[in-house]
Scaffold this active site. Structure first.
Site: not given
Length: 438
Positions: A92, A230, A232, A234
């Site tokens: 992440s 960020d 990834d 999410d």
């Protein structure tokens, strides 16, 4: 092994192919027959995904590999592909040195504590249902997950007068946001759009300190807002048309106020600002507080009167769409809001902000200190919540004492509607921690 956001740590020490193999074996052995697997752009993700897929197949389950994509893209693909579970190899917003593994259900909600504990127990006890040569699972590559996610994003919003948006992809997997906004008619410019798991453009986590280039670009162009993800995707943070970073609690309050109606609730963690309570009061809605972590927010968001869930960290959940924090969805929702309601700076200014104090106190035994803190607080205060740490509510504000999940620290947070009360609450909270260490 598992934190609230799955497994994360340094590649080669904390996170290894051996660990990924074990997780794959455990997930398959725990009754999941068809498992979606995908990863972010980190180079280490390729070998970790291969190891994880091998573990799944060794225990007789089938792997559906959707490749490199945003975490919400992969999480949404589980239901679409009629799978039993999903695994995303990602760290992440962590730095390039790290990687991790996060497990997902078909609803888009991350595995909760019970399911994580079951997987961890299997790994610790090597309790795997290993199959013979003729019982191994298959591995199938499936394209289309990104297209599926993009279609749901386009259907989730209506933008009549598309604005000009700058999207800082952060060298991660959030390029879907730029593509969808372009398809919706927006004028889109991108920053750090080349996928690169070393994150050369900026640190992976989007915050006021890391988004200086985005802030400058928005301020010096005719852009109406800036979006940042960020690694990834999410998470999603924002910059207004003047180039100012939108405070995290203000963004949470804006989304919450827009999503909730009279009598409804929104889910947010125990450290959420009073600004969210006050914004919701204007529409007759309330906050229901959860433990810190998107999995806990998502769990509360399954309740029928909860219309939205969010964390100031940048994780936003619309349960009618998915229980996964979906940064591209949040970006589209924010662009829709600006197109409909006007400049983001004015929307943010409509949210009150209050003085807040934060500190960390180093302790030797944080469990013992927190036990003493709870005992003291329960003796002195009436409005006490021990859901996650110890939170005290007063007429003018609140304070929270919470042990760090990874360090020998007790974190102290205090907020009030005026400076003097915030300072007083903070001093009281620090004193309680100090007393509890003696």
């Amino acid at each position: 092994m598992f934190g609230t956001s799955g497994i994360r740590g340094a590649v080669g020490t904390d996170v290894t192919a051996e660990l990924a193999l074990a997780v794959g074996r455990a997930v398959a052995s725990d009754g999941h027959d068809r498992i979606v697997v995908g990863r972010d752009v980190r180079e280490s993700g390729e070998l970790l995904t291969d190891a994880l897929a091998a573990g799944v197949r060794e225990c007789g389950s089938d792997v559906i590999d959707v490749g490199v994509a945003a975490t919400p893209t992969i999480a949404r693909a589980i239901e679409w592909l009629e799978a039993d579970a999903g695994v995303v190899v990602t760290a992440s917003h962590n730095p390039a040195t790290d990687n991790g593994i996060k497990l997902w259900t078909p609803s888009g909600k991350a595995f909760g504590p019970g399911r994580r504990d079951a997987i961890e127990r299997r790994i610790e006890e090597s309790e795997y249902d290993l199959q013979s040569w003729d019982g191994l699972g298959s591995r199938e590559r499936r394209d289309g997950a990104i297209d599926h996610h993009a279609r749901t994003l386009r259907e989730a919003v209506r933008i009549d007068e598309p604005p000009h948006v700058v999207v800082d992809v952060g060298n991660g997997t959030g390029g879907i946001t730029a593509s969808v906004l372009h398809e919706l008619g927006c004028t889109v410019r991108t920053l750090n759009g080349q996928p690169d798991g070393s994150f050369p453009g900026r640190p992976s986590e989007p915050n006021r300190e890391t988004l200086e280039t985005l802030m400058t670009m928005v301020a010096e162009t005719d852009a109406d807002l800036g979006i940042a993800h960020d690694g990834d995707a999410d998470r999603m943070m924002a910059v207004d048309e003047t180039g100012a970073f939108v405070p995290k609690d203000s963004l949470l309050a804006l989304f919450a106020r827009e999503a909730a109606s009279d009598g409804e609730r929104i889910a947010a963690p125990v450290d959420t600002s009073l600004a969210v309570d006050d914004a919701l009061a204007t529409v007759g809605a309330d906050v229901t507080r959860t433990q810190v972590g998107d999995v806990y927010v998502a769990e509360r968001a399954t309740e029928p009167d909860v219309s939205f869930g969010g964390e100031p960290s940048g994780a936003w959940i619309w349960p009618a769409e998915t229980l996964c924090p979906d940064g591209p969805l949040a970006a589209c929702k924010l662009v829709e809001l600006v197109a409909d309601r006007g400049p983001l700076s004015e929307l943010a200014a409509s949210i009150d902000t209050y003085p807040i104090r934060r500190a960390s106190v180093e302790v030797t035994d944080k469990a013992a200190v927190m036990a003493a803190v709870e005992e003291t607080v329960l003796e002195r205060y009436d409005d006490v919540d021990t859901l996650d740490g110890v939170r005290v509510g007063t007429d003018g504000g609140w304070f929270l004492l919470r042990a760090s999940g990874t360090e020998p620290l007790v974190r102290v947070t205090a907020e009030a509607r005026d400076e003097a009360t915030a300072e007083s609450l903070y001093d009281d909270a620090r004193e309680i921690v100090t007393e509890s260490t003696e």
